[in-house]
Design an enzyme around this catalytic site. Structure first.
Site, PDB file in Angstrom:
ATOM      1  N   ASP A 138       0.866  -1.093   0.015  1.00  0.00           N
ATOM      2  CA  ASP A 138      -0.087  -0.057  -0.092  1.00  0.00           C
ATOM      3  C   ASP A 138       0.663   1.236   0.084  1.00  0.00           C
ATOM      4  O   ASP A 138       1.941   1.052   0.504  1.00  0.00           O
ATOM      5  CB  ASP A 138      -1.114   0.068   1.128  1.00  0.00           C
ATOM      6  CG  ASP A 138      -2.021  -1.113   1.266  1.00  0.00           C
ATOM      7  OD1 ASP A 138      -2.066  -1.786   0.224  1.00  0.00           O
ATOM      8  OD2 ASP A 138      -2.424  -1.311   2.386  1.00  0.00           O
ATOM      9  N   ALA A 139       0.273   2.307  -0.561  1.00  0.00           N
ATOM     10  CA  ALA A 139       1.008   3.574  -0.540  1.00  0.00           C
ATOM     11  C   ALA A 139       1.573   3.723   0.958  1.00  0.00           C
ATOM     12  O   ALA A 139       2.986   4.510   0.854  1.00  0.00           O
ATOM     13  CB  ALA A 139       0.466   4.579  -1.116  1.00  0.00           C
TER      14      ALA A 139
END
Length: 309
Positions: free
Chosen positions: A140-141
């Site tokens: 995930d970012a």
């Protein structure tokens, strides 16, 4: 340009939810299907339906399809804070910082791992879709830590197969609220998009098989530090499974974390870090292991939790 499509509902979609059926018919996400339904672009037998309506074979479907969405391409620019853990002719392992996506996606305007590697002059495999060439797995970012990227075409095929066959050792540390009971366990619960269509994922009957193993490293007064091994690799898997246990990752407001605790610890994202990654080298077959330290924001939050215990 929009496109008008009209057709009878195929027999194979009898009893399907409308949003799921549209996803299967036209290849876009259920979230996008729900948006079309909500905006009145879908009619069933001439009437506006709800996304949860069940379809009957032979019913007449009218859909106004939006113009195709163009996926953005990587922008070659250095990413501050992204460091190289290991590199050879086949693979490159990075320590991904906060706020960096693995590759470009629609709606993401921030930096990417691929763009950062290209901007720093690294060669990446050309296998895979154009916007995510070389990508064999993702974080995930706002999840930091170890992430591998293929440099050679051979390595891309090898690593994709290794991830698919679950021979890669993926380990994370997560600081979760409260104390999981038991302290060591396995969450085996299917994951799919949350029915709300708001971008979250959830434990959903009929979702994709998802298995997470966890072990408590240390229990503090307000939270527990867990060592987590992923058997599968679903989107938001750890965050969803921990939330389903009612022990969300500290700071993960998207999945139900306590905002007061998050603010006290100075966290603006989930306390989740890909601490280690291990796999057989694509060319030599040698087992390779890589580890990364906690970034400053997570270490600071952990120190506060420990000091309060």
């Amino acid at each position: 340009m929009t496109e008008q499509r009209s057709m009878p509902v195929p027999d194979g979609l009898e009893g399907e939810r409308l949003d799921a059926a549209l996803s299967r018919l036209f290849g876009f996400s259920r979230t996008r299907a729900a948006e079309l339904i909500g905006s009145g672009e879908v009619l069933v037998d001439g009437k506006q339906p709800a996304k949860s309506d069940r379809l009957h074979a032979g019913a007449w479907l009218d859909v106004t399809l939006p113009p195709p969405i163009t996926t953005p391409m990587p922008v070659a620019e250095p990413v501050p804070g992204m460091t190289i853990v290991y590199e050879d002719d086949d693979i490159i392992v990075v320590n991904k910082p906060i706020g960096v996506a693995a590759h470009p996606t629609v709606g993401w305007t921030g930096p990417t791992v691929i763009g950062g590697l290209l901007g720093a002059g690294h060669t990446i495999a050309t296998s895979g879709a154009a916007e995510r060439q070389g990508i064999v797995h993702r974080l995930d970012a706002n999840t930091t830590g170890a992430m591998a990227v293929a440099k050679s075409e051979h390595a891309y095929s090898w690593l994709k197969r290794a991830f698919k066959e679950r021979t890669v050792d993926k380990r994370y540390h997560a600081l979760v609220q409260g104390h999981p009971d038991p302290f060591r366990g396995t969450v085996d619960a299917p994951i799919d998009r949350h029915p709300s269509g708001d971008g979250r994922f959830a434990v959903v009957a009929g979702g994709k098989p998802s298995v997470t193993h966890y072990d408590t490293i240390e229990a503090f007064r307000a939270a527990s530090l867990l060592d987590i091994k992923l058997e599968t690799g679903r989107t938001h898997q750890i965050r969803v499974h921990m939330s389903a246990l009612r022990h969300p990752c500290v700071g993960d407001l998207f999945y139900g974390a306590d905002p007061t605790l998050s603010a006290r610890l100075g966290l603006t994202r989930q306390w989740l870090h890909a601490v280690a990654l291990g796999f057989e080298h694509p060319s030599t077959g040698e087992w390779m292991s890589f580890s990364t330290d906690y970034p400053q924001d997570l270490q600071k939050a952990l120190d506060i939790v420990a000091a309060e215990s």
